[in-house]
Scaffold this motif. Structure first.
Motif, PDB file in Angstrom:
ATOM      1  N   PHE A  10       0.839  -1.199   0.000  1.00 36.15           N
ATOM      2  CA  PHE A  10       0.000   0.000   0.000  1.00 36.15           C
ATOM      3  C   PHE A  10       0.875   1.250   0.000  1.00 36.15           C
ATOM      4  O   PHE A  10       0.667   2.170  -0.791  1.00 36.15           O
ATOM      5  CB  PHE A  10      -0.931  -0.026   1.219  1.00 36.15           C
ATOM      6  N   ALA A  11       1.873   1.277   0.871  1.00 34.68           N
ATOM      7  CA  ALA A  11       2.762   2.432   0.990  1.00 34.68           C
ATOM      8  C   ALA A  11       3.535   2.662  -0.309  1.00 34.68           C
ATOM      9  O   ALA A  11       3.715   3.813  -0.726  1.00 34.68           O
ATOM     10  CB  ALA A  11       3.724   2.239   2.157  1.00 34.68           C
ATOM     11  N   ALA A  12       3.983   1.594  -0.932  1.00 36.94           N
ATOM     12  CA  ALA A  12       4.732   1.727  -2.186  1.00 36.94           C
ATOM     13  C   ALA A  12       3.871   2.382  -3.259  1.00 36.94           C
ATOM     14  O   ALA A  12       4.349   3.214  -4.035  1.00 36.94           O
ATOM     15  CB  ALA A  12       5.223   0.360  -2.648  1.00 36.94           C
ATOM     16  N   ARG A  13       2.604   2.020  -3.293  1.00 36.95           N
ATOM     17  CA  ARG A  13       1.691   2.611  -4.282  1.00 36.95           C
ATOM     18  C   ARG A  13       1.483   4.101  -3.990  1.00 36.95           C
ATOM     19  O   ARG A  13       1.481   4.926  -4.904  1.00 36.95           O
ATOM     20  CB  ARG A  13       0.359   1.864  -4.256  1.00 36.95           C
ATOM     21  N   GLU A  16       4.595   5.972  -5.009  1.00 38.24           N
ATOM     22  CA  GLU A  16       4.671   6.071  -6.471  1.00 38.24           C
ATOM     23  C   GLU A  16       3.799   7.223  -6.967  1.00 38.24           C
ATOM     24  O   GLU A  16       4.224   8.017  -7.813  1.00 38.24           O
ATOM     25  CB  GLU A  16       4.215   4.752  -7.085  1.00 38.24           C
ATOM     26  N   LEU A  17       2.599   7.323  -6.438  1.00 39.82           N
ATOM     27  CA  LEU A  17       1.703   8.412  -6.827  1.00 39.82           C
ATOM     28  C   LEU A  17       2.274   9.760  -6.409  1.00 39.82           C
ATOM     29  O   LEU A  17       2.242  10.724  -7.177  1.00 39.82           O
ATOM     30  CB  LEU A  17       0.316   8.206  -6.206  1.00 39.82           C
ATOM     31  N   TYR A  42       2.760   7.534   6.048  1.00 44.01           N
ATOM     32  CA  TYR A  42       1.890   6.741   5.171  1.00 44.01           C
ATOM     33  C   TYR A  42       2.668   6.231   3.956  1.00 44.01           C
ATOM     34  O   TYR A  42       2.549   5.071   3.578  1.00 44.01           O
ATOM     35  CB  TYR A  42       0.699   7.555   4.679  1.00 44.01           C
ATOM     36  N   CYS A  43       3.453   7.099   3.347  1.00 46.58           N
ATOM     37  CA  CYS A  43       4.175   6.738   2.126  1.00 46.58           C
ATOM     38  C   CYS A  43       5.372   5.827   2.382  1.00 46.58           C
ATOM     39  O   CYS A  43       5.833   5.153   1.460  1.00 46.58           O
ATOM     40  CB  CYS A  43       4.635   8.006   1.390  1.00 46.58           C
ATOM     41  N   LEU A  61      -5.414  13.865  -5.920  1.00 43.99           N
ATOM     42  CA  LEU A  61      -4.570  15.048  -6.060  1.00 43.99           C
ATOM     43  C   LEU A  61      -3.376  14.761  -6.971  1.00 43.99           C
ATOM     44  O   LEU A  61      -2.923  15.628  -7.714  1.00 43.99           O
ATOM     45  CB  LEU A  61      -4.089  15.510  -4.686  1.00 43.99           C
ATOM     46  N   CYS A  62      -2.908  13.522  -6.932  1.00 38.33           N
ATOM     47  CA  CYS A  62      -1.757  13.123  -7.749  1.00 38.33           C
ATOM     48  C   CYS A  62      -2.159  12.651  -9.146  1.00 38.33           C
ATOM     49  O   CYS A  62      -1.322  12.171  -9.909  1.00 38.33           O
ATOM     50  CB  CYS A  62      -0.964  12.039  -7.024  1.00 38.33           C
TER      51      CYS A  62
END
Length: 85
Positions: A10-13, A16-17, A42-43, A61-62
């Motif tokens: 989840f964090a990787a996604r 990435e965004l 979170y990231c 937003l991204c």
């Protein structure tokens, strides 16, 4: 996958965004009404949002498209379920 793996996915996604947006953690956090440190956690997978809403707002937003939003939600559901177990 263990709970750590789901949270990492989840964090990787999210990261990435965030990277794709070209905005800093500070710029995004201000627009999302979050602290920079919370967004960073979170990231990096150090924390999982209690609700999907902050992640959804970040993704939109991204510039995430519908498929990316659905994938991110699926990843959050898996990480949240692993956290609960």
């Amino acid at each position: 996958m263990g709970s750590g793996a789901e949270n990492e996915a989840f964090a990787a996604r999210l990261k990435e965004l965030k990277e794709r947006s070209g905005l800093s953690y500070g710029q995004l956090a201000k627009r999302l009404h979050l602290s920079t440190s919370t967004l960073h956690r979170y990231c990096n997978g150090d924390a999982l949002p209690a609700e999907f809403t902050p992640a959804d707002r970040l993704a939109r937003l991204c510039g995430a498209d519908r498929a990316e939003l659905m994938d991110l939600h699926r990843r959050w559901l898996l990480a949240d379920a692993a956290r609960a177990s």
